[in-house]
Enzyme design. Structure first.
Site, mmCIF file in Angstrom:
data_model
loop_
_atom_site.group_PDB
_atom_site.id
_atom_site.type_symbol
_atom_site.label_atom_id
_atom_site.label_comp_id
_atom_site.label_asym_id
_atom_site.label_seq_id
_atom_site.Cartn_x
_atom_site.Cartn_y
_atom_site.Cartn_z
ATOM 1 N NE ARG A 83 1.858 -11.815 59.007
ATOM 2 C CZ ARG A 83 0.626 -12.342 59.094
ATOM 3 N NH1 ARG A 83 -0.063 -12.618 58.004
ATOM 4 N NH2 ARG A 83 0.080 -12.582 60.269
ATOM 5 C CG ASP A 111 7.411 -9.428 34.382
ATOM 6 O OD1 ASP A 111 7.588 -8.195 34.451
ATOM 7 O OD2 ASP A 111 8.174 -10.243 34.933
ATOM 8 C CE LYS A 148 15.178 -6.421 38.501
ATOM 9 N NZ LYS A 148 14.539 -7.506 37.781
HETATM 10 C C1 PLP Z 1 13.943 -8.730 38.144
HETATM 11 C C2 PLP Z 1 12.763 -9.261 37.444
HETATM 12 C C3 PLP Z 1 11.829 -10.064 38.110
HETATM 13 C C4 PLP Z 1 11.980 -10.473 39.555
HETATM 14 O O1 PLP Z 1 11.947 -9.376 40.398
HETATM 15 P P1 PLP Z 1 12.608 -9.328 41.885
HETATM 16 O O2 PLP Z 1 12.180 -8.007 42.382
HETATM 17 O O3 PLP Z 1 14.075 -9.530 41.738
HETATM 18 O O4 PLP Z 1 11.972 -10.465 42.643
HETATM 19 C C5 PLP Z 1 10.714 -10.471 37.396
HETATM 20 N N1 PLP Z 1 10.548 -10.153 36.096
HETATM 21 C C6 PLP Z 1 11.435 -9.391 35.428
HETATM 22 C C7 PLP Z 1 11.181 -9.049 34.001
HETATM 23 C C8 PLP Z 1 12.567 -8.923 36.074
HETATM 24 O O5 PLP Z 1 13.457 -8.175 35.402
#
Ligand code: PLP
Length: 388
Positions: free
Chosen positions: A57, A181, A206
């Site tokens: 963890r 992000d 993704k």
């Molecule tokens: C999917 C996504 C997230 C969140 O990610 P998870 O792995 O589903 O928690 C955050 N930012 C963007 C741009 C995303 O496409």
């Protein structure tokens, strides 16, 4: 591993640990804990004198550490942390560095907006929102006490491009930090740290994972900024399992070829759809007529696998087109080898009222495509049969 190697080389070789079996990559160390020869040896790890394995963890596990070396290399970062999801990475960063106030610029992922609008205010963490058209107000918010500025570029679903270097300068003038992000762009197409950002977050669910079969997240940045986030991750229990860490490392070995082909497929489709009579607009940063094209050309190495189109028709006619697609599956995710499609008004932006959608430039007739790795001619034929 030579730190000057190119990205594709680092994706394959960085972080791979030598092992007794002679495997060319790090095995899955699927243990929750690790045994020591003596109490003194254990204390060396607990007290930080050496980097041994200890407890999974904490992330003190060879499979997770191996992944994190690779993640750091991808964004040319000093340090990286792996997470159990993209939202886990975001929440840990906001709790570590955003408690005095967070400003979100432009459109963001639905979960991010919910966290910022609904959950963090419950903890008395102030959050603010600015659209791309309101960027002149950035300094006003920084004066109000914003310590963390956050955005996605390209944004979802209109693929708005924000100037990372310019915003970083303005944010730093007030001693705040910039968090990007980078999920849509991937490190192949864009490296925000090199442009002045302080931390980079990925939903590794993704493109980094790339096969729609693992949920994971990543954070990259300086060791000083990563350290407090490590403490939150540890005690919120947001570390990925060794199995997921190993699968993500596996996926990263092919990241560059996957993303480059997805870039090429998306560009091909965007150009081909430009002249289609049923399609009003094609939103793709690689197109010359796209509003953010010049900026994207400057700060990106490729334009990505995401594109949006606006149908000349109603919301219902648009849904019917989406339903006629065969290769593009209707699903609210992106970045995998398989092509996916969503109509934002029915999914990612379902919660917004009509006026707010209009303000954000999201039409009811908009379709968002995540272009996968199928043959591009088949993908284009699928779109053409559905639209006609
Ligand atoms: C999917 C996504 C997230 C969140 O990610 P998870 O792995 O589903 O928690 C955050 N930012 C963007 C741009 C995303 O496409």
């Amino acid at each position: 591993m030579d730190n000057n190697s190119h990205l594709a080389t680092q994706c394959i070789h960085t972080g791979e640990l030598a092992n007794d079996a002679g495997m060319p990559h790090t095995p899955v160390y699927n243990s929750t804990t690790f045994a020591f020869d003596s109490t003194a040896d254990l204390l060396d790890v607990v007290e930080g004198r050496c980097e041994g394995s200890l407890y999974t963890r904490y992330g003190f596990n060879p499979s997770i550490r191996s992944l994190e070396s690779k993640l750091a290399a991808l964004e040319k970062a000093e340090a990286a942390l792996a997470f159990s999801s993209g939202m886990a990475a975001e929440s840990a960063v906001f709790l570590s560095h955003g408690r005095e106030g967070i400003l979100c610029i432009g459109d963001a992922y639905g979960g991010t907006l919910e966290l910022l609008e609904k959950q963090l205010p419950l903890l008395d963490i102030p959050t603010w929102f600015l659209l791309g058209t309101e960027l002149d107000q950035l300094e006003h918010y920084l004066q109000q006490g914003v310590r963390l500025v956050f955005f996605e570029t390209p944004s979802n679903p209109v693929l708005e491009i924000f100037d990372i270097a310019d915003i970083a300068r303005r944010v730093h003038a007030y001693g705040a930090i910039l968090v990007i992000d980078n999920t849509f762009a991937t490190p192949v197409n864009q490296q925000p740290l090199g442009l002045g950002a302080d931390l980079v977050i990925h939903s590794a669910t993704k493109y980094l994972g790339g096969h729609s079969d693992i949920t994971a997240g990543a954070l990259m940045g300086s060791a000083v900024l990563i350290e407090p986030v490590f403490q939150w991750r540890k005690n919120l229990g947001q570390t990925p399992s060794p199995e997921v860490a190993s699968l993500l490392s596996r996926s990263l070995r092919t990241l560059v070829v996957r993303v480059q082909q997805q870039n090429a497929n998306a560009m091909h489709i965007a150009r081909a759809l430009l002249s289609h009579h049923r399609i009003k607009r094609v939103l793709y940063p690689g197109l010359d007529n796209f509003p953010g094209h010049a900026l994207a050309s400057r700060q990106m190495n490729g334009f990505g696998g995401m594109l949006s189109i606006e149908i000349d028709g109603t919301r219902e006619q648009t849904s019917a087109i989406v339903d006629r697609l065969k290769l593009f599956k209707i699903a609210p995710s992106l970045g995998g080898v398989e092509s996916l499609v969503t109509q934002p008004v029915t999914t990612t932006h379902h919660g917004l009222d009509e006026e707010e959608r209009k303000r954000r430039g999201i039409s009811d007739a908009m379709i968002r495509l995540s272009v996968g790795l199928e043959d591009v001619h088949d993908l284009l034929a699928d779109i053409e049969q559905a639209v006609s």
